[in-house]
Design a protein around this motif. Structure first.
Motif, PDB file in Angstrom:
ATOM      1  N   ARG A 257       0.861  -1.194   0.000  1.00  0.00           N
ATOM      2  CA  ARG A 257       0.000   0.000   0.000  1.00  0.00           C
ATOM      3  C   ARG A 257       0.888   1.233   0.000  1.00  0.00           C
ATOM      4  O   ARG A 257       1.813   1.346   0.804  1.00  0.00           O
ATOM      5  CB  ARG A 257      -0.882   0.015   1.245  1.00  0.00           C
ATOM      6  CG  ARG A 257      -1.800  -1.194   1.348  1.00  0.00           C
ATOM      7  CD  ARG A 257      -2.408  -1.305   2.720  1.00  0.00           C
ATOM      8  NE  ARG A 257      -3.233  -0.145   3.052  1.00  0.00           N
ATOM      9  CZ  ARG A 257      -3.703   0.093   4.259  1.00  0.00           C
ATOM     10  NH1 ARG A 257      -3.409  -0.714   5.264  1.00  0.00           N
ATOM     11  NH2 ARG A 257      -4.442   1.157   4.485  1.00  0.00           N
ATOM     12  N   ILE A 258       0.608   2.145  -0.905  1.00  0.00           N
ATOM     13  CA  ILE A 258       1.402   3.374  -0.987  1.00  0.00           C
ATOM     14  C   ILE A 258       0.485   4.575  -0.806  1.00  0.00           C
ATOM     15  O   ILE A 258      -0.540   4.686  -1.492  1.00  0.00           O
ATOM     16  CB  ILE A 258       2.153   3.463  -2.336  1.00  0.00           C
ATOM     17  CG1 ILE A 258       3.066   2.233  -2.495  1.00  0.00           C
ATOM     18  CG2 ILE A 258       2.955   4.752  -2.430  1.00  0.00           C
ATOM     19  CD1 ILE A 258       3.767   2.163  -3.836  1.00  0.00           C
ATOM     20  N   ARG A 259       0.816   5.438   0.110  1.00  0.00           N
ATOM     21  CA  ARG A 259       0.071   6.679   0.309  1.00  0.00           C
ATOM     22  C   ARG A 259       0.651   7.727  -0.636  1.00  0.00           C
ATOM     23  O   ARG A 259       1.863   7.940  -0.676  1.00  0.00           O
ATOM     24  CB  ARG A 259       0.228   7.121   1.771  1.00  0.00           C
ATOM     25  CG  ARG A 259      -0.129   8.551   2.111  1.00  0.00           C
ATOM     26  CD  ARG A 259      -1.600   8.893   2.111  1.00  0.00           C
ATOM     27  NE  ARG A 259      -2.478   8.070   2.922  1.00  0.00           N
ATOM     28  CZ  ARG A 259      -2.876   8.384   4.150  1.00  0.00           C
ATOM     29  NH1 ARG A 259      -2.425   9.472   4.732  1.00  0.00           N
ATOM     30  NH2 ARG A 259      -3.720   7.610   4.781  1.00  0.00           N
TER      31      ARG A 259
ATOM     32  N   PRO B 285       4.804   7.234   2.016  1.00  0.00           N
ATOM     33  CA  PRO B 285       4.714   6.208   3.056  1.00  0.00           C
ATOM     34  C   PRO B 285       4.160   4.915   2.482  1.00  0.00           C
ATOM     35  O   PRO B 285       3.153   4.930   1.775  1.00  0.00           O
ATOM     36  CB  PRO B 285       3.753   6.807   4.078  1.00  0.00           C
ATOM     37  CG  PRO B 285       3.772   8.273   3.808  1.00  0.00           C
ATOM     38  CD  PRO B 285       3.989   8.405   2.329  1.00  0.00           C
TER      39      PRO B 285
ATOM     40  N   VAL C 159       3.241   0.738   3.133  1.00  0.00           N
ATOM     41  CA  VAL C 159       3.021  -0.341   4.098  1.00  0.00           C
ATOM     42  C   VAL C 159       3.061  -1.656   3.348  1.00  0.00           C
ATOM     43  O   VAL C 159       2.383  -1.827   2.343  1.00  0.00           O
ATOM     44  CB  VAL C 159       1.673  -0.186   4.822  1.00  0.00           C
ATOM     45  CG1 VAL C 159       1.462  -1.351   5.787  1.00  0.00           C
ATOM     46  CG2 VAL C 159       1.622   1.127   5.569  1.00  0.00           C
TER      47      VAL C 159
ATOM     48  N   ARG D 191       6.278  -1.163   7.976  1.00  0.00           N
ATOM     49  CA  ARG D 191       5.737   0.165   7.686  1.00  0.00           C
ATOM     50  C   ARG D 191       6.901   1.092   7.365  1.00  0.00           C
ATOM     51  O   ARG D 191       7.649   1.467   8.263  1.00  0.00           O
ATOM     52  CB  ARG D 191       4.964   0.704   8.886  1.00  0.00           C
ATOM     53  CG  ARG D 191       3.668  -0.007   9.142  1.00  0.00           C
ATOM     54  CD  ARG D 191       2.940   0.640  10.303  1.00  0.00           C
ATOM     55  NE  ARG D 191       1.917  -0.247  10.804  1.00  0.00           N
ATOM     56  CZ  ARG D 191       0.698  -0.361  10.248  1.00  0.00           C
ATOM     57  NH1 ARG D 191       0.380   0.392   9.220  1.00  0.00           N
ATOM     58  NH2 ARG D 191      -0.174  -1.192  10.749  1.00  0.00           N
TER      59      ARG D 191
ATOM     60  N   ILE E 274       7.302   4.271   6.922  1.00  0.00           N
ATOM     61  CA  ILE E 274       6.506   5.498   7.066  1.00  0.00           C
ATOM     62  C   ILE E 274       7.171   6.541   7.945  1.00  0.00           C
ATOM     63  O   ILE E 274       6.593   7.575   8.217  1.00  0.00           O
ATOM     64  CB  ILE E 274       5.105   5.172   7.646  1.00  0.00           C
ATOM     65  CG1 ILE E 274       5.221   4.601   9.051  1.00  0.00           C
ATOM     66  CG2 ILE E 274       4.357   4.198   6.738  1.00  0.00           C
ATOM     67  CD1 ILE E 274       3.871   4.493   9.740  1.00  0.00           C
TER      68      ILE E 274
END
Lengths: 176, 553
Positions: A59-61, A137, A139, A148, A150
């Motif tokens: 997962r990439i923000r 960030p 995950v 994480r 992040i």
């Protein structure tokens, strides 16, 4: 007493381990700098699982200022995006953008022994300041556990001081 | 007193009358003291709300201070960042807790709340709680209330005189009527006892005002004003001074009685009662009176004091009696000699018991002021015992063989004992200004607290006990704008850069009260520990808070 030779050897080995690990052990962006108002292809490199556990989800923000994002589908992976409003409206050559992709999620399977890249393209907004850093960030969810990536370094501290720093993109002044 | 106790008391009295057994007398002392006393110890601050160094959005509605024992509030003030000082709106004390309502118009910035309370053993305890409203504008590292050195000197001097008057005066008065067989007029030892009782009486009165001034944190000049005396009259130590003063007054009147043959027996019994009352008075307040277990410490203190008073009191009488080779003096000397061993023995044993309780652990003998004074006292007592032993087993047997130099040697040795005793009392007076080692140990069990502040989040960190070894961390989190913060997970990293101890990862678990706690962890070193907190706010956001916290040895 350790001889100077052994001490030096130890130092070299430690240094090598550190330098290689900073490249391999983290989630990192392949291209680490770009200019505002340009398109940017983000290639997120995942070098290992969580310990020995295989990665099931990445997962990439999407950071504020990286707009009009389109992720690249991957064979064997399900792709999802989470859309949402931007903090402000960005004007591009074509249109005004007030919302877009905020999070990209790939679901699949990647063994700890293997390496993979997760790719998306987008545009860096024109008002990003040269010298600043955009953090992506990330995950990594595994069969057992998480990684994480992040941690956002405090001002004046290098990312190497952190155990799991967020992958960063340095904004540089455009070449004229 | 319970029926059972009454019964025991009756039985003991009968036994005492029938056999005159010394054991019965000791049992009596223990039963008299064995009242059900509440659990007492020297007051130390356990918890505050807001915590030390907290940053608050608005002025706190109330401030709580929680101590380890019941206390009474004395004085509170709020020093603002512009230097002005305000009094609290109200102060309420309930058992171990004080609730202070601060003035509603406190300025934004860092506030120092000075507090002064009195603990159950009668000693004032003072300290400072630092907190900030809005944001901190001063860095406060340490802040200690200043004491007036002249007042301290005077308190110590009065203590010294008080002990000399009480133990020397009453002990001397009784021993004079007990040991002096040859009526010597004017008797130097009797005159000495009278003078000691007079100055002792004055010092017990003065001590009330002095303790009041000390309790309020005032200077020496406050003795000329009423608050010091009114406060002194509210302290638990007043019982000691009133009882002791009364005992010394009666004792002084009895020493003035003509040594008429009938009156003599009466005055002797009366003086003994005064002496017992004076010793009892000293068990009513002070460090030893509040040490646990009280059923042991208070009778031990009483017997210690009684033994010491009889020993010290006998010295001038014996000195006077050995003016020359007098046949009569043998009677007085043998009276004392017969009892000297048990008297000194009891004083010693009781003293050892008290030292054991007050020290807590042997290392405190050198690490604490209390222990150092005790070391000095033990040193002097050893010299005194050596002199006494030399008198008893070397010089006294030679008196019988009429060796002329033996008298001179004995007198010199007794004079040495008197000098040593006076010095010991001066040392004992110094204990007034120290905390018993056991209390210092307790204080080390107090938690270490700190407040970490950033624009994103704040944390109140409490590590208890705040000393190296097995500890537990407890944390409260808030957002940068003072709303409660419930992170998805929280991890504490503790490192000790000075000794190169790398960060230990300590997971934190939420509790039902909104706090986060660690399991029991071991901090192997004293000194500054670097604490880093990783708070996972959501999947992609982590806040990192860092600061140093001081861990005691």
């Amino acid at each position: 007493m350790t001889s100077p030779f052994i001490r030096r050897a130890c130092a070299i080995v430690t240094l090598l381990t550190l330098t290689t690990s900073s490249a391999l052990a983290h989630a990192t962006l392949e291209v680490k700098q770009a200019s505002p108002n340009s398109s940017y292809k983000a290639i997120m490199r995942i070098g290992h699982g969580c310990g020995e556990s295989p990665t099931l989800k990445v997962r990439i923000r999407i950071p504020e200022g990286y707009i009009n994002v389109k992720p690249m589908p991957k064979a064997g992976w399900t792709l999802e995006t989470v859309r949402g409003p931007y903090a402000k409206t960005f004007g591009t050559e074509h249109a005004k953008l007030s919302e877009g992709v905020r999070e990209v999620i790939w679901t699949g399977r990647l063994l700890d022994a293997h390496y993979d890249e997760f790719i998306m393209t987008g545009t860096l907004a024109g008002d990003l300041e040269a010298g600043s850093t955009l953090y992506f960030p990330t995950v990594q969810e595994c069969e057992t556990g998480f990684n994480r990536w992040i941690e956002i370094p405090a001002a004046g501290k290098p990312a190497d001081d952190y155990k799991s720093p967020a992958p960063g993109l340095k904004i540089i002044a455009p070449n004229r | 007193m319970t029926h059972f106790k009454m019964h025991l008391l009756k039985r003991t009295c009968v036994a005492l009358l029938q056999t005159g057994s010394r054991l019965g007398a000791i049992a009596l002392v223990f039963i008299l003291f064995a009242k059900s006393a509440p659990a007492l110890a020297h007051a130390s601050l356990l918890e505050t709300s807001p915590i030390q160094g907290a940053v608050l959005r608005t002025s706190p509605e109330t401030i709580h201070l929680r101590f380890n024992e019941s206390i009474a509030p004395l004085a509170f003030s709020f020093v603002q960042s512009d230097g002005t000082s305000l009094a609290p709106d109200s102060v309420e004390a309930q058992d171990r807790e004080v609730r202070i309502t601060p003035p509603h118009d406190l300025l934004n910035g860092t506030i120092l709340m000075n507090y002064r309370i009195v603990s159950a053993d009668g000693h004032p305890v003072s300290g400072v709680l630092v907190f900030s409203i809005g944001s901190p504008n001063r860095k406060i590292d340490s802040y200690a209330a200043r004491d007036d050195a002249r007042l301290t000197m005077l308190i110590w001097l009065m203590r010294w005189i008080f002990y000399c008057g009480l133990l020397g005066g009453l002990g001397g008065g009784f021993c004079h009527s007990w040991l002096s067989v040859v009526p010597q007029d004017p008797s130097t030892s009797r005159q000495l006892a009278k003078r000691l009782l007079e100055v002792g009486l004055v010092s017990s009165g003065m001590s009330i005002g002095l303790n009041g001034a000390d309790a309020l944190g005032l200077g020496i000049l406050s003795l000329f004003q009423s608050p010091a005396w009114l406060t002194g009259w509210q302290l638990s130590s007043r019982f000691t001074f009133v009882f002791a003063g009364f005992a010394m007054l009666i004792g002084r009147l009895l020493t003035a009685c003509p040594s008429h043959i009938v009156a003599k027996l009466w005055s002797r019994s009366g003086l003994f009662l005064c002496l017992a009352m004076g010793c009892y008075a000293l068990t009513l307040s002070g460090h030893a009176s509040t040490a646990q277990p009280q059923t042991v410490t208070r009778p031990a203190l009483f017997l210690h004091l009684l033994g010491v008073a009889l020993w010290i009191g006998a010295l001038p009488v014996l000195y006077e009696q050995h003016r020359d080779a007098n046949d009569h003096l043998q009677t007085g000397l043998s009276r004392f000699s017969n009892l000297a061993l048990p008297i000194v023995g009891f004083a010693l044993i009781a003293g050892l018991i008290l030292s054991r309780v007050q020290l807590g652990e042997i290392a405190s003998l050198l690490n604490t002021d209390y222990g150092r004074i005790l070391c000095a006292k033990v040193g002097l007592v050893t010299i005194l015992l050596a002199l006494a032993a030399a008198n008893r087993w070397l010089l006294v047997p030679r008196l019988k063989t009429q060796i002329p130099w033996a008298y001179l040697a004995l007198r010199r040795s007794i004079l040495g004992e008197i000098l040593g005793a006076v010095l010991i009392l001066a040392l004992v007076g110094l204990w007034r200004f120290t905390l018993p080692a056991r209390v210092v140990l307790e204080a080390q069990n107090e938690p270490a607290q700190m407040h970490i502040h950033s624009s994103q989040a704040m944390a109140d960190v409490t590590i208890s006990p705040g000393r190296q070894g097995r500890v537990k961390a407890r944390l409260f989190f808030q957002t940068g704008d003072f709303t409660p913060l419930n992170p998805m997970s929280a991890t504490l990293y503790a490192s000790h850069p000075q000794t190169g101890i790398e960060a230990m990862e300590i997971p934190l678990e939420p509790t039902s009260q909104g706090a986060w706690e660690s399991r029991i962890i071991v901090l192997p070193q004293a000194g500054d520990w670097h604490i880093r907190l990783d708070l996972l706010i959501d999947d992609f956001t982590k806040v990192i808070l860092e600061d140093d916290i001081k861990i005691q040895n």
